[in-house]
Design an enzyme around this catalytic site. Structure first.
Site, PDB file in Angstrom:
ATOM      1  N   CYS A   1       0.843  -1.196   0.000  1.00 55.83           N
ATOM      2  CA  CYS A   1       0.000   0.000   0.000  1.00 55.83           C
ATOM      3  C   CYS A   1       0.883   1.253   0.000  1.00 55.83           C
ATOM      4  O   CYS A   1       1.987   1.258   0.534  1.00 55.83           O
ATOM      5  CB  CYS A   1      -0.907   0.012   1.232  1.00 55.83           C
TER       6      CYS A   1
ATOM      7  N   ASP B   1       0.402   3.786   1.664  1.00 56.30           N
ATOM      8  CA  ASP B   1       0.363   4.368   3.013  1.00 56.30           C
ATOM      9  C   ASP B   1       1.777   4.669   3.526  1.00 56.30           C
ATOM     10  O   ASP B   1       2.651   3.796   3.493  1.00 56.30           O
ATOM     11  CB  ASP B   1      -0.350   3.386   3.955  1.00 56.30           C
TER      12      ASP B   1
ATOM     13  N   ARG C   1       2.953   4.814   6.292  1.00 54.92           N
ATOM     14  CA  ARG C   1       3.392   4.062   7.474  1.00 54.92           C
ATOM     15  C   ARG C   1       3.884   2.659   7.142  1.00 54.92           C
ATOM     16  O   ARG C   1       4.238   1.902   8.047  1.00 54.92           O
ATOM     17  CB  ARG C   1       2.237   3.988   8.482  1.00 54.92           C
TER      18      ARG C   1
ATOM     19  N   HIS D   1      -2.147  -3.954   5.082  1.00 59.55           N
ATOM     20  CA  HIS D   1      -1.929  -3.516   6.462  1.00 59.55           C
ATOM     21  C   HIS D   1      -3.272  -3.242   7.138  1.00 59.55           C
ATOM     22  O   HIS D   1      -4.205  -2.744   6.496  1.00 59.55           O
ATOM     23  CB  HIS D   1      -1.028  -2.276   6.521  1.00 59.55           C
TER      24      HIS D   1
ATOM     25  N   CYS E   1      -6.140  -0.132   6.828  1.00 62.11           N
ATOM     26  CA  CYS E   1      -5.936   0.439   5.493  1.00 62.11           C
ATOM     27  C   CYS E   1      -7.153   1.277   5.079  1.00 62.11           C
ATOM     28  O   CYS E   1      -8.269   0.756   4.952  1.00 62.11           O
ATOM     29  CB  CYS E   1      -5.710  -0.677   4.481  1.00 62.11           C
TER      30      CYS E   1
END
Ligand code: CO
Length: 218
Positions: free
Chosen positions: A46, A48, A50, A102, A105
């Site tokens: 992803c 993302d 993080r 994750h 998400c």
């Protein structure tokens, strides 16, 4: 750290510090990397912020070929994903392809809801299909957090299957018995990766309709 720096200048400054550190550990590090890459892994994760592939797996530049998009999707008409996959599988000959989702998400959670966000609704539509396929299982889970977590896991599993449905992966399996395709989920809350244990390196368990005839030229 100099606090008068603009935020992006901090990144450039940190880059210089990182180069110094890498050179002090191995003065040939960048020279070796500049000659070739031979990563063993393709990571589909992803976007993302993080979930940075290298950092969370303790790997360094050169070890992981990376493709990231919203909600770590394998969409069959996505030329960017297909090009990365083809290059990784057929030129770099990676041994493993990892789809890593994750928990928490935002893309997957948006697919459970009905709110319009914008252009991205069209991307998230693919994740709604995963929900529909597993609706019975998901709606039997009454705890909302547990349902979200399971949906995130099921989305990863479906992307693993979707990789197996590509001619790129099927031809490689036929030719060299690999790569092994894995499904993992990262927990932002504690940093740990869970292996969903859905690894595949053949089309054995796939519904027949997805299996391509073996290429007679190979
Ligand atoms: Co995400």
């Amino acid at each position: 750290m100099d606090n008068s720096l603009k935020s992006y200048e901090r990144l450039l400054q940190q880059n210089k510090a990182w180069v110094e550190q890498m050179n002090s550990e191995d003065k040939f590090f960048f020279k070796k990397l500049s000659e070739a890459q031979k990563p063993e892994f393709l990571w589909i994760g992803c976007s993302d912020s993080r979930v940075p592939a290298n950092q969370i797996t303790g790997t360094i530049p050169g070890e992981v070929f990376v493709h990231r998009n919203i909600a770590n999707m394998v969409v069959h008409t996505d030329m960017s994903m297909l090009s990365v996959l083809d290059y990784a599988v057929n030129v770099l000959e990676v041994k493993h392809v990892v789809v890593c989702g994750h928990y928490g998400c935002g893309g997957v959670l948006a697919a459970m809801a009905n709110k319009q966000i914008g252009l991205i609704d069209n991307w998230i539509r693919h994740i709604k299909d995963v929900y529909r396929m597993h609706q019975d299982e998901l709606e039997r889970i009454s705890d909302i957090k547990a349902r979200q977590d399971r949906f995130i896991e099921l989305n990863v599993i479906e992307q693993v299957y979707d990789l197996g449905k590509t001619s790129i992966i099927q031809n490689a399996w036929q030719k060299r018995g690999g790569p092994i395709v894995h499904g993992w989920v990262y927990d932002i809350g504690n940093g740990l990766i869970k292996d969903l244990k859905v690894s595949m390196n053949s089309d054995e368990d796939m519904p027949d309709v997805y299996k391509f005839e073996k290429n007679p030229l190979d």
